[in-house]
Write a protein that holds these residues in place. Sequence first.
Motif, PDB file in Angstrom:
ATOM      1  N   ALA A  19      13.956 -15.956 -36.575  1.00  0.00           N
ATOM      2  CA  ALA A  19      12.148 -16.838 -37.199  1.00  0.00           C
ATOM      3  C   ALA A  19      11.864 -17.061 -35.433  1.00  0.00           C
ATOM      4  CB  ALA A  19      12.003 -18.046 -37.533  1.00  0.00           C
ATOM      5  N   LEU A  20      12.884 -18.314 -34.991  1.00  0.00           N
ATOM      6  CA  LEU A  20      13.267 -18.670 -33.517  1.00  0.00           C
ATOM      7  C   LEU A  20      12.854 -17.677 -32.418  1.00  0.00           C
ATOM      8  CD1 LEU A  20      12.855 -21.837 -31.743  1.00  0.00           C
ATOM      9  CD2 LEU A  20      15.719 -21.702 -31.876  1.00  0.00           C
ATOM     10  N   ILE A  21      13.652 -16.743 -32.469  1.00  0.00           N
ATOM     11  CA  ILE A  21      13.302 -15.779 -31.826  1.00  0.00           C
ATOM     12  C   ILE A  21      12.644 -15.223 -31.219  1.00  0.00           C
ATOM     13  CG2 ILE A  21      14.548 -13.548 -31.007  1.00  0.00           C
ATOM     14  CD1 ILE A  21      17.578 -14.193 -31.857  1.00  0.00           C
ATOM     15  N   LEU A  22      11.900 -14.531 -32.790  1.00  0.00           N
ATOM     16  CA  LEU A  22      10.567 -14.134 -32.768  1.00  0.00           C
ATOM     17  C   LEU A  22       9.060 -14.756 -32.407  1.00  0.00           C
ATOM     18  CD1 LEU A  22       8.653 -12.275 -33.758  1.00  0.00           C
ATOM     19  CD2 LEU A  22       8.844 -13.692 -36.251  1.00  0.00           C
ATOM     20  N   PHE A  23       9.217 -16.561 -32.858  1.00  0.00           N
ATOM     21  CA  PHE A  23       8.133 -17.304 -31.938  1.00  0.00           C
ATOM     22  C   PHE A  23       8.268 -16.847 -30.792  1.00  0.00           C
ATOM     23  CE2 PHE A  23       6.581 -21.180 -30.597  1.00  0.00           C
ATOM     24  CZ  PHE A  23       5.665 -21.920 -31.247  1.00  0.00           C
ATOM     25  N   GLY A  24       9.822 -16.684 -29.463  1.00  0.00           N
ATOM     26  CA  GLY A  24       9.778 -16.993 -28.372  1.00  0.00           C
ATOM     27  C   GLY A  24       8.541 -16.213 -27.854  1.00  0.00           C
ATOM     28  N   VAL A  25       9.069 -14.642 -28.865  1.00  0.00           N
ATOM     29  CA  VAL A  25       8.751 -13.601 -28.179  1.00  0.00           C
ATOM     30  C   VAL A  25       7.241 -13.881 -28.434  1.00  0.00           C
ATOM     31  CG1 VAL A  25       8.644 -11.050 -28.643  1.00  0.00           C
ATOM     32  CG2 VAL A  25      10.540 -12.283 -28.618  1.00  0.00           C
ATOM     33  N   LEU A  26       6.611 -14.171 -29.850  1.00  0.00           N
ATOM     34  CA  LEU A  26       5.766 -14.361 -29.442  1.00  0.00           C
ATOM     35  C   LEU A  26       4.905 -14.799 -28.275  1.00  0.00           C
ATOM     36  CD1 LEU A  26       5.382 -14.526 -33.549  1.00  0.00           C
ATOM     37  CD2 LEU A  26       3.952 -12.447 -31.495  1.00  0.00           C
ATOM     38  N   LEU A  27       5.261 -16.130 -28.269  1.00  0.00           N
ATOM     39  CA  LEU A  27       5.346 -17.283 -26.794  1.00  0.00           C
ATOM     40  C   LEU A  27       4.951 -16.561 -25.593  1.00  0.00           C
ATOM     41  CD1 LEU A  27       6.500 -20.611 -27.791  1.00  0.00           C
ATOM     42  CD2 LEU A  27       4.197 -20.161 -28.220  1.00  0.00           C
ATOM     43  N   ILE A  28       6.109 -15.680 -25.002  1.00  0.00           N
ATOM     44  CA  ILE A  28       6.142 -15.266 -23.996  1.00  0.00           C
ATOM     45  C   ILE A  28       5.086 -13.980 -23.884  1.00  0.00           C
ATOM     46  CG2 ILE A  28       7.637 -13.541 -22.678  1.00  0.00           C
ATOM     47  CD1 ILE A  28      10.232 -15.162 -24.020  1.00  0.00           C
ATOM     48  N   SER A  29       5.368 -13.271 -25.197  1.00  0.00           N
ATOM     49  CA  SER A  29       4.134 -12.182 -25.281  1.00  0.00           C
ATOM     50  C   SER A  29       2.370 -12.705 -24.709  1.00  0.00           C
ATOM     51  CB  SER A  29       3.539 -11.514 -26.231  1.00  0.00           C
ATOM     52  OG  SER A  29       5.422 -10.446 -26.942  1.00  0.00           O
ATOM     53  N   GLY A  30       2.228 -13.637 -25.536  1.00  0.00           N
ATOM     54  CA  GLY A  30       1.306 -14.371 -25.668  1.00  0.00           C
ATOM     55  C   GLY A  30       0.633 -14.934 -23.699  1.00  0.00           C
ATOM     56  N   ALA A  31       1.877 -15.461 -22.898  1.00  0.00           N
ATOM     57  CA  ALA A  31       1.880 -16.097 -21.614  1.00  0.00           C
ATOM     58  C   ALA A  31       1.354 -15.115 -20.474  1.00  0.00           C
ATOM     59  CB  ALA A  31       2.825 -16.473 -21.394  1.00  0.00           C
ATOM     60  N   ALA A  32       2.224 -13.694 -20.952  1.00  0.00           N
ATOM     61  CA  ALA A  32       1.958 -12.774 -20.018  1.00  0.00           C
ATOM     62  C   ALA A  32       0.364 -12.185 -20.043  1.00  0.00           C
ATOM     63  CB  ALA A  32       3.058 -11.074 -20.638  1.00  0.00           C
ATOM     64  N   THR A  33       0.697 -11.774 -21.917  1.00  0.00           N
ATOM     65  CA  THR A  33      -1.086 -11.359 -22.106  1.00  0.00           C
ATOM     66  C   THR A  33      -1.662 -11.885 -20.882  1.00  0.00           C
ATOM     67  OG1 THR A  33       0.006 -10.183 -23.795  1.00  0.00           O
ATOM     68  CG2 THR A  33      -2.449 -10.929 -23.559  1.00  0.00           C
ATOM     69  N   TYR A  34      -1.568 -12.912 -21.316  1.00  0.00           N
ATOM     70  CA  TYR A  34      -3.229 -14.840 -20.902  1.00  0.00           C
ATOM     71  C   TYR A  34      -2.847 -14.544 -19.392  1.00  0.00           C
ATOM     72  CZ  TYR A  34      -5.186 -19.114 -19.022  1.00  0.00           C
ATOM     73  OH  TYR A  34      -5.790 -19.633 -18.870  1.00  0.00           O
ATOM     74  N   LEU A  35      -1.725 -14.511 -18.237  1.00  0.00           N
ATOM     75  CA  LEU A  35      -1.239 -14.079 -17.459  1.00  0.00           C
ATOM     76  C   LEU A  35      -1.887 -12.764 -16.528  1.00  0.00           C
ATOM     77  CD1 LEU A  35       2.136 -15.935 -16.616  1.00  0.00           C
ATOM     78  CD2 LEU A  35      -0.168 -16.633 -16.080  1.00  0.00           C
ATOM     79  N   ILE A  36      -1.722 -11.631 -17.210  1.00  0.00           N
ATOM     80  CA  ILE A  36      -2.652 -10.425 -16.791  1.00  0.00           C
ATOM     81  C   ILE A  36      -4.288 -10.802 -16.615  1.00  0.00           C
ATOM     82  CG2 ILE A  36      -3.017  -7.909 -17.377  1.00  0.00           C
ATOM     83  CD1 ILE A  36      -0.096  -8.033 -18.218  1.00  0.00           C
ATOM     84  N   ARG A  37      -4.350 -10.604 -17.834  1.00  0.00           N
ATOM     85  CA  ARG A  37      -5.604 -11.359 -17.694  1.00  0.00           C
ATOM     86  C   ARG A  37      -6.689 -12.034 -16.581  1.00  0.00           C
ATOM     87  NH1 ARG A  37      -8.281 -10.489 -23.789  1.00  0.00           N
ATOM     88  NH2 ARG A  37      -6.875  -8.763 -24.681  1.00  0.00           N
ATOM     89  N   LEU A  38      -5.858 -13.211 -16.309  1.00  0.00           N
ATOM     90  CA  LEU A  38      -5.976 -14.077 -15.537  1.00  0.00           C
ATOM     91  C   LEU A  38      -5.924 -13.988 -13.841  1.00  0.00           C
ATOM     92  CD1 LEU A  38      -6.451 -17.578 -15.498  1.00  0.00           C
ATOM     93  CD2 LEU A  38      -4.375 -17.745 -14.858  1.00  0.00           C
TER      94      LEU A  38
END
Length: 108
Positions: free
Chosen positions: A3-22
């Motif tokens: 669950a911790l690994i999954l949560f980390g992957v979700l956070l990193i994916s969300g941050a990457a998506t946010y930065l690409i759009r930004l």
Amino acid sequence: MKALILFGVLLISGAATYLIRLSFIALEGRMNLPMWFRSALPYVPAAMLTALIAPDLLMRDGALAVSIDNPRLLAGIVAIVIARVTKSAMWTIVGGMAVLLILMKVMA
């Protein structure tokens, strides 16, 4: 641990998506995009939506299913008609889902 690994992957994916759009928003005033690129931007949402929906409507069990016995395709066609007539996202979703549920019960 998983669950911790999954949560980390979700956070990193969300941050990457946010930065690409930004990046597009932040560079808008500083960078002059070509006119051909700017003229194509209004079509991006429709193209993305089509790319997400079309496979689900046209594929069944891994094969192309363009026939009258494909309830998803029929419901999609009805949804397109509803969208064209009402120009309402809510009625399109409600009508398309209602037709899909009815067809799935009838064709089962």
